[in-house]
Design an enzyme around this catalytic site. Structure first.
Site, mmCIF file in Angstrom:
data_model
loop_
_atom_site.group_PDB
_atom_site.id
_atom_site.type_symbol
_atom_site.label_atom_id
_atom_site.label_comp_id
_atom_site.label_asym_id
_atom_site.label_seq_id
_atom_site.Cartn_x
_atom_site.Cartn_y
_atom_site.Cartn_z
ATOM 1 N N ILE A 34 -1.388 -6.708 9.912
ATOM 2 C CA ILE A 34 -0.895 -5.699 9.162
ATOM 3 C C ILE A 34 -1.893 -5.569 8.016
ATOM 4 O O ILE A 34 -1.568 -5.867 6.980
ATOM 5 C CB ILE A 34 0.565 -6.844 8.266
ATOM 6 C CG1 ILE A 34 1.120 -6.497 9.928
ATOM 7 C CG2 ILE A 34 1.005 -5.007 8.169
ATOM 8 C CD1 ILE A 34 2.711 -7.236 9.487
ATOM 9 N N ASN B 52 1.215 -1.270 0.200
ATOM 10 C CA ASN B 52 0.353 -0.090 0.322
ATOM 11 C C ASN B 52 0.458 1.593 0.091
ATOM 12 O O ASN B 52 0.649 2.706 -0.679
ATOM 13 C CB ASN B 52 -0.917 0.136 1.085
ATOM 14 C CG ASN B 52 -2.025 -0.784 1.058
ATOM 15 O OD1 ASN B 52 -3.434 -0.451 0.652
ATOM 16 N ND2 ASN B 52 -2.031 -2.023 1.510
ATOM 17 N N LYS C 20 3.868 -12.060 7.471
ATOM 18 C CA LYS C 20 3.031 -11.243 6.884
ATOM 19 C C LYS C 20 2.343 -11.872 5.740
ATOM 20 O O LYS C 20 2.555 -12.564 4.867
ATOM 21 C CB LYS C 20 2.801 -9.822 7.136
ATOM 22 C CG LYS C 20 1.188 -8.870 6.375
ATOM 23 C CD LYS C 20 1.414 -7.887 5.167
ATOM 24 C CE LYS C 20 -0.170 -7.126 4.835
ATOM 25 N NZ LYS C 20 0.334 -6.285 4.180
#
Length: 338
Positions: free
Chosen positions: A227, A53, A183
Site C-alpha cells: 500500500i 497521502n 500496513k
C-alpha cells in the site's frame, strides 16, 4: 484463529492523493475522479481513501465520508466494481475513530485502516495501544460503538510522533477476531518477515508493506503486497512487478528469469520511491501527478506546503536533485510504455 471478517486480498493498493482547488482548498472532485480512474485502469487491487497521502487529518469529518462515497460511486459507474476500498479512519479519540469506522462502512468501504492516536504520545504505552485498537475494532452491538467492517492496523511512526509498533505488539493485535491486517510504513523488512511467517495473509492476517521500496522483498517474505505512495505515480509498473512475481511463484525453477526481471523494475521503483520522499512527500506526489498526467495542480492543505518542480527539473543530472528527478522520470517512462 476464528475471524469475523477476511483480510483484503493480496496485491497492489494505493493511498490515493486527493486534489484541491488552489484558491479555496475545496476538494477538486473532477481531478479526483480522473485520478481514481487512472489508478483503476493501471491495475491496482484496491484504493486506500484517506491514507496519509490522502491528507485524512486535513479533512473535516463530513469530507471523510464524502471522499469514500465519491470513490466508490466513481469506480462502480466506470465498471470497476472489483476495485476494493480501504478507508483510513484514524482519529485522536477512540470515540471519533469508532464513528469514522461506522461511517466508512455506510460510504462503501470494505475495510478500515487505523493509526494509533499520538497527541498524547508519551502516555501511549503498549497497554494503552493494545486497549485502543481492541476497543475500536471489537465487533459488538450497536455497531456504532465499534468497527462494523474488518479492521487493519496502520503503523507509520513519521505521523504518529514516533510511536512505532513492533512485531510483538502487532502480533498480539492480530489474534483479535476483527483485526485482519496491517500496513507497515516503517519499512522494516524484518518486521514484515516475522509477521508474514506467523500469519496466513489469505485467511487470517495480511501484512502489507507501506513503502514501494520494499515491495518485491515483501512478496518474497510471504507478505500480501504493498500500500504505497508511489503507486499514485506508477500503478502499471507495480502491477508488472506483481505479475512477474506471480509467474515466478508458479514455478520458481522454470521462471527464475521472471524474478530477475521483477528485480530490475524493483531497483528502479526503490530509487523513485526514495526520490519522491526527498522531493516533497505528499506535495511531491501531487506535483508529479499534475505535471506528468495532466490533472490537479499539486495543491495541499496547510500546514503542508505545495511543491514546485521547476528548479528540480532544471537541475544538473550530477546533483542529488538531478538524480532524484531522473529516478522519477525513469519510472514514469516505463509507466507510460506499459
Amino acid at each position: 484463529m476464528s475471524k469475523s471478517g477476511s483480510p483484503p486480498p493480496p496485491g497492489i493498493y494505493v493511498p490515493a492523493v486527493l486534489s484541491f482547488h488552489s484558491e479555496s482548498e475545496d476538494i477538486d472532485w473532477e481531478s479526483y475522479k480522473k485520478h481514481i480512474l487512472r489508478l483503476a485502469e493501471g491495475g491496482v487491487t484496491g484504493i486506500l481513501i484517506q491514507g496519509s497521502n490522502g491528507e485524512a487529518q486535513h479533512l473535516s469529518h463530513s469530507e471523510r465520508s464524502q471522499t469514500i462515497s465519491f470513490a466508490r460511486k466513481t469506480l462502480d459507474s466506470a465498471g470497476f466494481k472489483n476495485i476494493l476500498l480501504i478507508a483510513g479512519t484514524g482519529a485522536q479519540s477512540a470515540r471519533e475513530t469508532k464513528e469514522l469506522c461506522a461511517e466508512a462502512k455506510e460510504a462503501g468501504a470494505g475495510w478500515v485502516l487505523v493509526l494509533t492516536p499520538s497527541t498524547w504520545a508519551p502516555a501511549m504505552g503498549v497497554d494503552k495501544i493494545l486497549a485502543f485498537h481492541r476497543e475500536v475494532s471489537l465487533v459488538r452491538r450497536p455497531v456504532a460503538s465499534s468497527s462494523p467492517i474488518p479492521y487493519m492496523i496502520y503503523n507509520f511512526p513519521v505521523v504518529t510522533a514516533g510511536i512505532d509498533l513492533d512485531s510483538d505488539v502487532v502480533s498480539a493485535l492480530a489474534t483479535h477476531p476483527n483485526i485482519v491486517g496491517t500496513k507497515l510504513s516503517c519499512g522494516n523488512i524484518g518486521k514484515i518477515q516475522r509477521l508474514s511467517a506467523e500469519y496466513d495473509y489469505r485467511t487470517t492476517f495480511a501484512t502489507f508493506a507501506g513503502k514501494s521500496d520494499v515491495f518485491l522483498h515483501t512478496l518474497l517474505s510471504g507478505g500480501a503486497g504493498v500500500i504505497g505512495a508511489l503507486v499514485n505515480v506508477a500503478p502499471k509498473v507495480h502491477s508488472k512487478i506483481y505479475q512477474l512475481f506471480l509467474e515466478y511463484q508458479q514455478d520458481p525453477a522454470k521462471n527464475a528469469d521472471k524474478l530477475a526481471e521483477a528485480f530490475v523494475l524493483q531497483k528502479q521503483v526503490s530509487a523513485a520511491d526514495w526520490a519522491v520522499s526527498k522531493i516533497g512527500g505528499v506535495g511531491g506526489v501531487k506535483a508529479i501527478v499534475a505535471r506528468e498526467f495532466g490533472y490537479g495542480d499539486g495543491t495541499v492543505r496547510g500546514p503542508l506546503l505545495s511543491v514546485s518542480l521547476d528548479k528540480l527539473v532544471a537541475s544538473d543530472i550530477n546533483t542529488k536533485e538531478g538524480k532524484w528527478w531522473k529516478a522519477v522520470q525513469d519510472v514514469i517512462k516505463i509507466e507510460k510504455s506499459l
